[in-house]
Write an enzyme that holds these catalytic residues in place. Structure first.
Site, short mmCIF file in Angstrom:
data_model
loop_
_atom_site.label_atom_id
_atom_site.label_comp_id
_atom_site.label_asym_id
_atom_site.label_seq_id
_atom_site.Cartn_x
_atom_site.Cartn_y
_atom_site.Cartn_z
N ASP A 239 -5.19 1.94 3.29
CA ASP A 239 -6.51 1.90 2.64
C ASP A 239 -7.57 1.49 3.67
O ASP A 239 -8.26 0.47 3.51
CB ASP A 239 -6.47 0.95 1.44
CG ASP A 239 -5.45 1.38 0.39
OD1 ASP A 239 -5.07 2.57 0.40
OD2 ASP A 239 -5.03 0.56 -0.42
N LYS A 261 0.44 6.67 2.48
CA LYS A 261 -0.42 6.94 1.32
C LYS A 261 -1.88 6.75 1.71
O LYS A 261 -2.24 5.74 2.33
CB LYS A 261 -0.05 6.01 0.16
CG LYS A 261 -0.74 6.37 -1.15
CD LYS A 261 -0.24 5.53 -2.32
CE LYS A 261 -0.84 4.14 -2.32
NZ LYS A 261 -2.29 4.08 -2.45
N ASP A 292 -3.39 9.58 -2.66
CA ASP A 292 -3.45 8.81 -3.91
C ASP A 292 -4.78 9.11 -4.62
O ASP A 292 -5.59 8.22 -4.86
CB ASP A 292 -3.32 7.32 -3.56
CG ASP A 292 -3.13 6.43 -4.78
OD1 ASP A 292 -3.00 6.96 -5.89
OD2 ASP A 292 -3.10 5.20 -4.58
N LYS A 294 -5.31 10.12 -7.68
CA LYS A 294 -5.34 9.77 -9.12
C LYS A 294 -6.25 10.72 -9.89
O LYS A 294 -7.23 10.33 -10.52
CB LYS A 294 -5.79 8.33 -9.34
CG LYS A 294 -4.84 7.31 -8.74
CD LYS A 294 -5.08 5.90 -9.25
CE LYS A 294 -4.16 4.89 -8.63
NZ LYS A 294 -4.45 4.63 -7.20
N ASP A 297 -8.39 14.64 -14.97
CA ASP A 297 -9.38 15.49 -15.65
C ASP A 297 -8.68 16.68 -16.29
O ASP A 297 -7.45 16.74 -16.29
CB ASP A 297 -10.44 15.95 -14.63
CG ASP A 297 -11.81 16.12 -15.26
OD1 ASP A 297 -11.89 16.77 -16.33
OD2 ASP A 297 -12.79 15.61 -14.69
N SER A 346 -0.72 -1.58 -12.09
CA SER A 346 -0.28 -2.92 -11.70
C SER A 346 -1.32 -3.98 -12.02
O SER A 346 -1.04 -5.17 -11.96
CB SER A 346 -0.02 -2.93 -10.19
OG SER A 346 -1.20 -2.59 -9.48
N GLN A 401 -5.67 -7.25 -9.12
CA GLN A 401 -4.35 -6.78 -8.64
C GLN A 401 -3.32 -7.88 -8.87
O GLN A 401 -3.62 -9.07 -8.73
CB GLN A 401 -4.43 -6.43 -7.14
CG GLN A 401 -3.11 -6.01 -6.49
CD GLN A 401 -2.55 -4.68 -7.01
OE1 GLN A 401 -2.34 -4.50 -8.21
NE2 GLN A 401 -2.32 -3.74 -6.11
N GLN A 402 -2.10 -7.49 -9.23
CA GLN A 402 -1.01 -8.45 -9.42
C GLN A 402 0.16 -8.02 -8.55
O GLN A 402 0.49 -6.83 -8.50
CB GLN A 402 -0.55 -8.44 -10.88
CG GLN A 402 -1.71 -8.66 -11.85
CD GLN A 402 -1.26 -8.62 -13.30
OE1 GLN A 402 -1.17 -9.65 -13.94
NE2 GLN A 402 -0.97 -7.44 -13.81
N TYR A 403 0.77 -8.99 -7.88
CA TYR A 403 1.88 -8.66 -6.97
C TYR A 403 3.21 -9.22 -7.43
O TYR A 403 3.28 -10.31 -8.00
CB TYR A 403 1.60 -9.23 -5.57
CG TYR A 403 0.46 -8.56 -4.84
CD1 TYR A 403 0.55 -7.23 -4.44
CD2 TYR A 403 -0.71 -9.27 -4.55
CE1 TYR A 403 -0.50 -6.63 -3.75
CE2 TYR A 403 -1.76 -8.67 -3.86
CZ TYR A 403 -1.64 -7.35 -3.47
OH TYR A 403 -2.68 -6.77 -2.80
N GLY A 421 0.14 -2.11 0.55
CA GLY A 421 -1.14 -1.91 1.23
C GLY A 421 -1.47 -3.08 2.13
O GLY A 421 -1.01 -3.18 3.26
N ARG A 422 -2.25 -4.02 1.57
CA ARG A 422 -2.76 -5.13 2.38
C ARG A 422 -1.68 -5.96 3.04
O ARG A 422 -1.90 -6.51 4.13
CB ARG A 422 -3.70 -6.00 1.54
CG ARG A 422 -5.06 -5.34 1.35
CD ARG A 422 -5.85 -5.94 0.22
NE ARG A 422 -5.37 -5.46 -1.08
CZ ARG A 422 -5.91 -5.78 -2.25
NH1 ARG A 422 -6.94 -6.61 -2.28
NH2 ARG A 422 -5.44 -5.29 -3.38
O1 S5P Z 1 -1.14 0.74 -10.52
C1 S5P Z 1 -1.42 0.95 -9.35
C2 S5P Z 1 -1.35 2.23 -8.80
C3 S5P Z 1 -1.62 2.39 -7.45
S1 S5P Z 1 -1.32 3.92 -6.74
N1 S5P Z 1 -1.74 -0.08 -8.55
C4 S5P Z 1 -2.04 0.09 -7.22
O2 S5P Z 1 -2.31 -0.91 -6.56
N2 S5P Z 1 -2.02 1.34 -6.66
C5 S5P Z 1 -2.43 1.58 -5.25
O3 S5P Z 1 -1.51 0.90 -4.41
C6 S5P Z 1 -3.80 1.05 -4.90
O4 S5P Z 1 -4.79 2.04 -5.06
C7 S5P Z 1 -3.66 0.67 -3.46
O5 S5P Z 1 -3.89 1.78 -2.63
C8 S5P Z 1 -2.20 0.28 -3.31
C9 S5P Z 1 -1.94 -1.20 -3.39
O6 S5P Z 1 -2.59 -1.88 -2.35
P1 S5P Z 1 -2.40 -3.44 -2.08
O7 S5P Z 1 -3.32 -3.73 -0.95
O8 S5P Z 1 -2.80 -4.18 -3.31
O9 S5P Z 1 -0.95 -3.64 -1.74
#
Ligand code: S5P
Length: 451
Positions: A239, A261, A292, A294, A297, A346, A401-403, A421-422
């Site tokens: 990204d 990606k 990616d 997404k 439409d 996520s 975002q959740q990990y 990603g990060r």
């Molecule tokens: O539900 C999702 C779907 C995708 S494709 N959650 C996501 O985070 N992604 C993608 O995965 C998001 O667009 C980003 O490119 C990557 C996660 O990045 P990170 O930096 O949070 O690991």
């Protein structure tokens, strides 16, 4: 007695019990299948049933009647209307709504509630329901159930101190249907033999090794081949916003990943040259290019976006992500590119709840373009599971975002490919980070095969 028989024969005509070969959730093959939902389509039978259930609980004191969706809900409603005792509804679990109450309706803590269920089997799910209702501050002591499948459930609940009343047992149902010639001697014997068998414990689903998955799409097959060859199920998300950064990143992580990606539309200097460069690195280091995008439409617009935009995704992407929100036919426009549908996100508060998830997976299975899905839980075996939201060190960011860790996603979700990603592109040493994720991902995958 006669009234009960009469009720059962009429309910049978509605189709509440079917005979044949049915695979149960546990994987066991059953010669019959019970579904009491059709009862809602006969007001007369529903009233009779509600009266029968109310008769069963004549001596019980309760403040509320609680129905459990779906089959028992019309039954509980009818009981409430007949008895004038208020109804509450126990919701079905709804992922993504963590704070939402599990019981709907007006009630006060400490009130006692009669639980109404359609079928009791092992009792496990009924115990979970009771537990959730009790957590809302309600008292549960009495449960009324239409059909006891005689698989230990009633005893299990009684052992825990609950008063369970059932209208029919499955053996009674079979006897009545036999008596009135709805079942032949042979069928009756077959079903009775089945019911005599020891109860099988549901087997916890073993995860399938990558090479044993039934993937038909050529891109899916290639991805699996690469994973096994490189011992990697890592997809790096680049990204990054300049071509220079992306090319440098691809060179560093290439040997550790199965796919790179991209989000083409965040690249400020996107050009054909970038794609030419990436294709060379991808060929040399053996990974696929995954856009990616997404898409989300109608088919026609998606086709224009896929083929005619300045990114010319159709010319180079091995894989693309698509929200299946536009329906099955909207997925037809991606030619030979592998489609990965987003069936669950996520991020915190995502709208992709259980209902959306199951419809989206269903639709994905019907499309020959789709090789897998992005999700945070197990998928059917013919789909590859891609899981983003993976980090070794972080649990989330400030934007929802959740990990989860690689260990968790491979073990619990049976993830096939993790997307990072990060965790990689922001690392001080990108190459070492990619190698670390690759190793941990692969070990977690191998361990999950033995669970
Ligand atoms: O539900 C999702 C779907 C995708 S494709 N959650 C996501 O985070 N992604 C993608 O995965 C998001 O667009 C980003 O490119 C990557 C996660 O990045 P990170 O930096 O949070 O690991």
């Amino acid at each position: 007695m006669q009234q009960r028989e009469d009720f059962l024969l009429k309910a049978y005509e509605l189709g509440i019990i079917k005979f044949g070969k049915f695979t149960l959730k546990s994987g066991v093959e059953s010669p019959f299948y019970v579904d009491l939902r059709p009862l809602a389509s006969s007001p007369q039978l529903l009233k009779t049933l509600a009266n029968n259930l109310l008769d069963l609980v004549e001596d019980v004191d309760y403040d509320l009647i609680c129905g459990v969706p779906y089959a028992a809900l019309p039954m509980a409603t009818t009981m409430s209307l007949t008895s004038n005792i208020p109804l509450i509804i126990k919701r079905k679990e709804n992922k993504g709504y963590g704070t939402k109450r599990m019981v709907e309706g007006v009630f006060e803590e400490g009130q006692s509630c009669l639980l109404v269920e359609d079928v009791i089997t092992s009792g496990q799910s009924l115990l979970e329901t009771v537990d959730q209702v009790e957590r809302e501050g309600l008292k549960v002591h009495d449960l009324v159930v239409v059909l006891d499948r005689e698989q230990g459930g009633v005893d299990k609940l009684r052992e825990q101190g609950y008063n369970v009343m059932t209208l029919f047992t499955i053996n009674e149902v079979i006897d009545i249907l036999h008596k009135f010639h709805r079942l032949s001697d042979e069928e009756t014997k077959q079903i009775k033999d089945f019911l005599q068998q020891p109860i099988e414990q549901p087997v916890s689903k073993q995860r399938i090794a990558l090479e044993d998955k039934k993937i038909h799409h050529p891109v899916g097959k290639r991805l699996v081949e690469l994973a096994i060859k490189k011992q990697s199920n890592l997809i790096a998300s680049a990204d990054l916003i300049t071509s220079e950064e992306i090319v440098s990143f691809a060179n560093k992580v290439g040997e550790h990943i199965v796919a790179l990606k991209l989000h083409s539309d965040i690249i400020q200097d996107f050009s054909d040259q970038l794609i030419t460069d990436l294709k060379i690195i991808a060929r040399e280091k053996e990974f696929l290019l995954f856009e990616d995008r997404k898409f989300g439409d109608i088919g026609n617009t998606q086709e224009l976006q896929f083929k005619k935009s300045i990114y010319k995704i159709a010319d180079w992407a091995d894989l693309v992500t698509v929200h299946p929100i536009g329906g099955l036919e909207s997925l037809k426009v991606f030619d030979n590119t592998g489609v990965v549908t987003i069936v669950e996100m996520s991020s915190k508060g995502t709208l992709t709840d259980d209902y959306y998830f199951s419809k989206a997976v269903n639709l994905s299975e019907q499309s020959s373009n789709v090789l897998g899905c992005v999700a945070q839980r197990q998928l059917p075996e013919n789909m590859l599971l891609f899981t983003p939201g993976v980090s070794i060190s972080s649990t989330g960011d400030s934007k929802g975002q959740q990990y989860n860790t690689p260990e968790l996603v491979f073990k619990n979700y049976h993830t096939d490919f993790m997307i990072v990603g990060r965790g990689i592109y922001k690392a001080a040493d990108v190459k070492t980070a990619a190698k670390e994720y690759q190793t941990l991902g692969w070990i977690s995958y191998l361990q999950s095969l033995n669970n």
